[in-house]
Design a protein around this motif. Structure first.
Motif, PDB file in Angstrom:
ATOM      1  N   GLY A 154       3.459  13.798   1.596  1.00  0.00           N
ATOM      2  CA  GLY A 154       2.121  14.353   1.392  1.00  0.00           C
ATOM      3  C   GLY A 154       1.927  14.825  -0.037  1.00  0.00           C
ATOM      4  O   GLY A 154       0.928  14.521  -0.688  1.00  0.00           O
ATOM      5  N   ARG A 155       2.905  15.554  -0.558  1.00  0.00           N
ATOM      6  CA  ARG A 155       2.793  16.070  -1.923  1.00  0.00           C
ATOM      7  C   ARG A 155       2.779  14.933  -2.953  1.00  0.00           C
ATOM      8  O   ARG A 155       2.229  15.072  -4.038  1.00  0.00           O
ATOM      9  CB  ARG A 155       3.965  17.006  -2.238  1.00  0.00           C
ATOM     10  N   ALA A 156       3.432  13.809  -2.621  1.00  0.00           N
ATOM     11  CA  ALA A 156       3.512  12.686  -3.558  1.00  0.00           C
ATOM     12  C   ALA A 156       2.318  11.739  -3.416  1.00  0.00           C
ATOM     13  O   ALA A 156       2.261  10.715  -4.093  1.00  0.00           O
ATOM     14  CB  ALA A 156       4.812  11.916  -3.334  1.00  0.00           C
ATOM     15  N   GLY A 157       1.388  12.071  -2.537  1.00  0.00           N
ATOM     16  CA  GLY A 157       0.210  11.221  -2.375  1.00  0.00           C
ATOM     17  C   GLY A 157       0.458   9.991  -1.515  1.00  0.00           C
ATOM     18  O   GLY A 157      -0.345   9.063  -1.515  1.00  0.00           O
ATOM     19  N   LEU A 158       1.560   9.974  -0.795  1.00  0.00           N
ATOM     20  CA  LEU A 158       1.806   8.866   0.131  1.00  0.00           C
ATOM     21  C   LEU A 158       1.182   9.214   1.481  1.00  0.00           C
ATOM     22  O   LEU A 158       1.009  10.381   1.808  1.00  0.00           O
ATOM     23  CB  LEU A 158       3.314   8.616   0.277  1.00  0.00           C
ATOM     24  N   GLU A 159       0.873   8.183   2.257  1.00  0.00           N
ATOM     25  CA  GLU A 159       0.232   8.433   3.556  1.00  0.00           C
ATOM     26  C   GLU A 159       1.185   8.132   4.697  1.00  0.00           C
ATOM     27  O   GLU A 159       2.028   7.245   4.591  1.00  0.00           O
ATOM     28  CB  GLU A 159      -1.010   7.548   3.693  1.00  0.00           C
ATOM     29  N   LEU A 160       1.010   8.886   5.790  1.00  0.00           N
ATOM     30  CA  LEU A 160       1.808   8.645   6.993  1.00  0.00           C
ATOM     31  C   LEU A 160       0.876   8.109   8.070  1.00  0.00           C
ATOM     32  O   LEU A 160       0.217   8.881   8.764  1.00  0.00           O
ATOM     33  CB  LEU A 160       2.459   9.947   7.458  1.00  0.00           C
ATOM     34  N   GLY A 191       0.841  -1.184   0.000  1.00  0.00           N
ATOM     35  CA  GLY A 191       0.000   0.000   0.000  1.00  0.00           C
ATOM     36  C   GLY A 191       0.877   1.235   0.000  1.00  0.00           C
ATOM     37  O   GLY A 191       2.073   1.132  -0.275  1.00  0.00           O
ATOM     38  N   LYS A 192       0.298   2.400   0.340  1.00  0.00           N
ATOM     39  CA  LYS A 192       1.077   3.626   0.224  1.00  0.00           C
ATOM     40  C   LYS A 192       1.388   4.276   1.569  1.00  0.00           C
ATOM     41  O   LYS A 192       1.597   5.477   1.652  1.00  0.00           O
ATOM     42  CB  LYS A 192       0.388   4.597  -0.709  1.00  0.00           C
ATOM     43  N   LYS A 193       1.441   3.455   2.621  1.00  0.00           N
ATOM     44  CA  LYS A 193       1.679   4.010   3.959  1.00  0.00           C
ATOM     45  C   LYS A 193       3.168   3.946   4.320  1.00  0.00           C
ATOM     46  O   LYS A 193       3.762   2.889   4.408  1.00  0.00           O
ATOM     47  CB  LYS A 193       0.861   3.247   4.988  1.00  0.00           C
ATOM     48  N   VAL A 194       3.719   5.116   4.583  1.00  0.00           N
ATOM     49  CA  VAL A 194       5.146   5.242   4.868  1.00  0.00           C
ATOM     50  C   VAL A 194       5.363   5.579   6.338  1.00  0.00           C
ATOM     51  O   VAL A 194       4.725   6.501   6.851  1.00  0.00           O
ATOM     52  CB  VAL A 194       5.774   6.384   4.023  1.00  0.00           C
ATOM     53  N   VAL A 195       6.234   4.852   7.002  1.00  0.00           N
ATOM     54  CA  VAL A 195       6.674   5.267   8.335  1.00  0.00           C
ATOM     55  C   VAL A 195       8.054   5.898   8.181  1.00  0.00           C
ATOM     56  O   VAL A 195       8.928   5.344   7.504  1.00  0.00           O
ATOM     57  CB  VAL A 195       6.709   4.084   9.322  1.00  0.00           C
ATOM     58  N   ILE A 196       8.218   7.085   8.766  1.00  0.00           N
ATOM     59  CA  ILE A 196       9.490   7.806   8.685  1.00  0.00           C
ATOM     60  C   ILE A 196      10.198   7.697  10.034  1.00  0.00           C
ATOM     61  O   ILE A 196       9.629   8.056  11.064  1.00  0.00           O
ATOM     62  CB  ILE A 196       9.257   9.291   8.323  1.00  0.00           C
ATOM     63  N   GLN A 197      11.416   7.202  10.012  1.00  0.00           N
ATOM     64  CA  GLN A 197      12.227   7.108  11.233  1.00  0.00           C
ATOM     65  C   GLN A 197      13.336   8.146  11.163  1.00  0.00           C
ATOM     66  O   GLN A 197      14.115   8.179  10.206  1.00  0.00           O
ATOM     67  CB  GLN A 197      12.830   5.703  11.351  1.00  0.00           C
ATOM     68  N   THR A 198      13.388   8.995  12.165  1.00  0.00           N
ATOM     69  CA  THR A 198      14.398  10.066  12.156  1.00  0.00           C
ATOM     70  C   THR A 198      14.856  10.352  13.573  1.00  0.00           C
ATOM     71  O   THR A 198      14.202   9.949  14.541  1.00  0.00           O
ATOM     72  CB  THR A 198      13.831  11.348  11.502  1.00  0.00           C
TER      73      THR A 198
END
Lengths: 497, 497
Positions: free
Chosen positions: B325-331, B304-311
């Motif tokens: 967000g701009r690329a249509g991916l979901e967080l 799917g298009k759900k991205v988790v960002i680790q920072t």
């Protein structure tokens, strides 16, 4: 607007003569410790007073039990302490008569709840004692010319011309290495954190007056004083350019910004309007932010939007032409006079259209000196964009085939490439038109480094080079409008900054 | 569609057992000479027959006066000769019975006038003798596994999984070094030139069947056989992804393409439609073309298009969120279960929102193994995007402060960073979800190189990393549609290629 930089609340924050430091110790795991290491590594020439409740000495400095014990009133206090004790220590600093502080500690408004209350306390204390402070939740200031670096990481490279105000400390410290790779550096950079007292508008005002700042970079997740922001920016951009990266325009970005600094970001079109109204050039990413700062700080402004592209390879030329078209830049035909003058340099397969495609490099020295000079001299050309592909390995091999002994070829090829980067740099210096390179070679290579070190911006992608040129045109248009130079729409040069 | 790669007109062009070479000599200044150098440098294992009207020996090979004198009929002729004599030599090759050729020479349709006539002659000669040829005005083929490289520059790095067909030779040869820097390489790359006989559709067909090609890259300035292009692409993308860079959409790009290969480029929306209909993913630039090839060839597809960002840094996290967000991916929010499991690793100042911001790295090994594993295991996560900032210098300094002697700290820090890149690579290997890194450090640094060499894509900008993830989602969606997997909209894995 301030008349003198010395009146800025940030003046003694960026140029302290003495510092009281809270939170540094001899224990590497406490966050204040690497900050003292950074301060020492930068060679800060003023006095540092570590304040520590137990340790007698901190990293070779005599430590004091309390700020009230210090032998003088320091210009600046830096607090790297657990949030709950920050108000008490700030209060003591105020009593001592310290007028400036940096509150590095996090745990305030960005956490909500109790954190909001704690932050309000800091504001009240500062008002009572007429103190001005940066933060909380920030990493402070880097002013390499003053040998000041209050951040966690050591400054790299030389002092530069980019003045920055950032709502992310990482985009200051974690870019030291990145900028140094491109031969760039900060004049002064402020991490503003939660902006409880001093804010990004104050930083802009300071940087607008800073004699070492040729261009201002902003990283923004949300603006609080909208009207002051616009007024201040408008006044500055008539003298020096401002570039901003705004994050928070997408819904996901907005939420990320909220948890990062507690700033409330607005919808993208609102910020787009603010930047437009302010005369601020907007960058699409952090890399583009610094790309635009590079050319705006290093190059003369173009008189118009006509780009001549010099290449020896069709694909990179076509890609550059396409990006120019999309960016609203024009590709003029060369004047008949220029065509006459460059024809002797052109092989049979080449094209005198624009991109000027030499198909291959007949003579390296011509390609890097006579040709770009002739192209820049064309009355139709406002800017030159030059494709660079010169692998040292190939030059070495060609020299070997020409009979140069193997053991001399490496040295000869280095000399040849060095002479060529010197040639391009001279072209830039002897013309008043901007010149930018682009390449897919590594910017660590001798030839590209030679160019960068001599002041020629070279970008590791076509797109980035074209966007950089576009920003020059946009700023030139803006300067033309704001100075009422209606005849050209463009100013003819840059005033001394 | 072809059933077997051996039926492709390009099979013996990319896999010749013997080559007749026209235009190479012992003179470094003739263009054929460096091509013979490249062929030799690549270690071509078949037979090379230089044909030269005067020289007895060419670079150590016995030269023949005419192709008709050769002791066998070679699989392939390579012509690097002045355009006006190319028809005569091609005719002789035809008479000799040679069925495949590469015409490197320029000076044909791309110049107009006489050049068009000359190109027509080549076509007639080929038809008469049932020959298939690549070019003219091209740099030929690179097939590193067959030890074949007919281009001017030496191939660098290892054979890779990117199959390319390009209307610019530069975007093949001048990217050898660029790709090697990212640990990438070509399976087979074709420079198609003017496409007088074999065209980009033939190349796609070949690469679609090539067992070493995991992803196809196209550089396009204009398509001739529109219907065949769409049909061929549609058939291929159900098995392997195709990424295309189209230049010529802007008016200036269109004109540049015209003078480069003589192809007539169409308006941008037309090509956008062609790509969409074909299931081709469009890249915005040459760097993005290879970025997308990297992840599409190296990583599993997301569900799917759900991205988790680790920072561990707010700004880079917020910038990534904004680009997603701009690329249509979901967080997605982390599941309560994941929050429970990662809480022990989170410092007080951290945020369990997404981006998951650790604010600093408590324990390096956790940050690079347990944490990304836990995040990837979250049922809400389809992909992990991880910010990397780990300067060796800082690690070394921290070790020194922990009491490791100076002379051992460098080696220890290298070991530590190597163990960490090993950890991340293991996380990628033990999960079926994609993981991508982004950094502003140099990709030449040990830590980043360690990751890249172990198969973890790491991008030198946030934007590039997010666009790469976006392409994975788009291709997964396409595969879901084309395999009729309507329930998820996404396939659950990749079929063997």
């Amino acid at each position: 607007m301030l008349k003198s930089i010395k009146k800025s609340p940030l003046y003694r924050i960026a140029n302290p003569r003495s510092i009281a430091l809270f939170g540094a110790s001899s224990n590497i795991l406490s966050m204040g410790t690497p900050i003292l290491i950074s301060l020492k590594a930068m060679g800060f020439e003023g006095t540092i007073y570590p304040v520590h409740p137990e340790e007698e000495h901190v990293q070779g400095f005599k430590a004091h039990r309390s700020v009230l014990d210090l032998p003088e009133v320091p210009d600046l206090a830096i607090l790297i302490l657990p949030a709950r004790i920050v108000p008490r220590i700030l209060e003591e600093c105020g009593k001592m008569g310290i007028k400036h502080a940096i509150v590095v500690s996090g745990g305030f408004k960005e956490l909500g709840g109790e954190g909001v209350k704690l932050e309000n306390e800091l504001q009240e204390i500062a008002n009572t004692h007429e103190m001005r402070f940066l933060g909380p939740n920030c990493i402070g200031v880097t002013n390499p010319r003053h040998r000041l670096n209050t951040t966690l990481l050591q400054y790299l490279g030389n002092p530069g011309f980019i003045g920055m105000a950032s709502q992310s400390g990482s985009f200051i410290t974690q870019m030291f290495h990145y900028l140094a790779n491109f031969g760039l550096g900060f004049s002064t950079a402020f991490s503003v954190g939660n902006e409880a007292n001093v804010d990004i508008v104050d930083c802009m005002e300071y940087l607008g007056l800073c004699p070492h700042t040729r261009v201002i970079a902003l990283y923004i997740e949300g603006i609080k004083r909208g009207k002051a922001f616009v007024e201040t920016a408008k006044a500055i951009v008539t003298r020096k350019p401002i570039v901003a990266l705004y994050v928070g325009g997408s819904e996901t970005g907005r939420l990320a910004g909220l948890s990062h600094t507690g700033a409330l970001a607005g919808p993208d079109p609102l910020y787009e309007g603010v930047f437009r109204q302010s005369g601020i050039i907007r960058a699409r990413s952090i890399t583009e932010l610094f790309d635009l700062c590079w050319v705006l700080g290093a190059l003369p402004l173009p008189k118009g939007k006509k780009v001549v592209i010099q290449t020896h390879s069709g694909g990179p030329g076509a890609e550059a032409a396409d990006f120019c078209g999309r960016a609203g830049l024009e590709l003029p035909a060369l004047s008949p006079d220029t065509i006459n003058r460059i024809t002797p340099f052109m092989p049979e397969t080449s094209s005198v259209h624009n991109p000027v495609d030499f198909t291959f490099t007949k003579n390296l020295i011509d390609y890097f000196s006579s040709i770009p000079s002739l192209l820049l001299e064309d009355k139709n050309a406002d800017m030159l964009l030059i494709y660079l592909f010169m692998p040292q390995q190939s030059v070495k091999r060609a020299l070997e085939h020409l009979g140069i002994p193997k053991d001399q070829a490496a040295e000869k090829s280095r000399e040849l490439l060095d002479a060529q980067s010197q040639s391009i740099a001279s072209v830039l210096k002897t013309h008043t038109k901007p010149l930018v390179g682009y390449t897919y070679r590594s910017i660590q290579e001798d030839f590209i480094r030679g160019l960068i070190d001599r002041g020629v911006p070279v970008f590791p992608s076509t797109e980035r080079a074209v966007h950089a040129l576009e920003s020059l045109v946009r700023y030139a248009e803006l300067r033309g409008r704001s100075t009422g130079n209606a005849e050209h729409g463009f100013p003819t040069g840059r005033s001394a900054i």
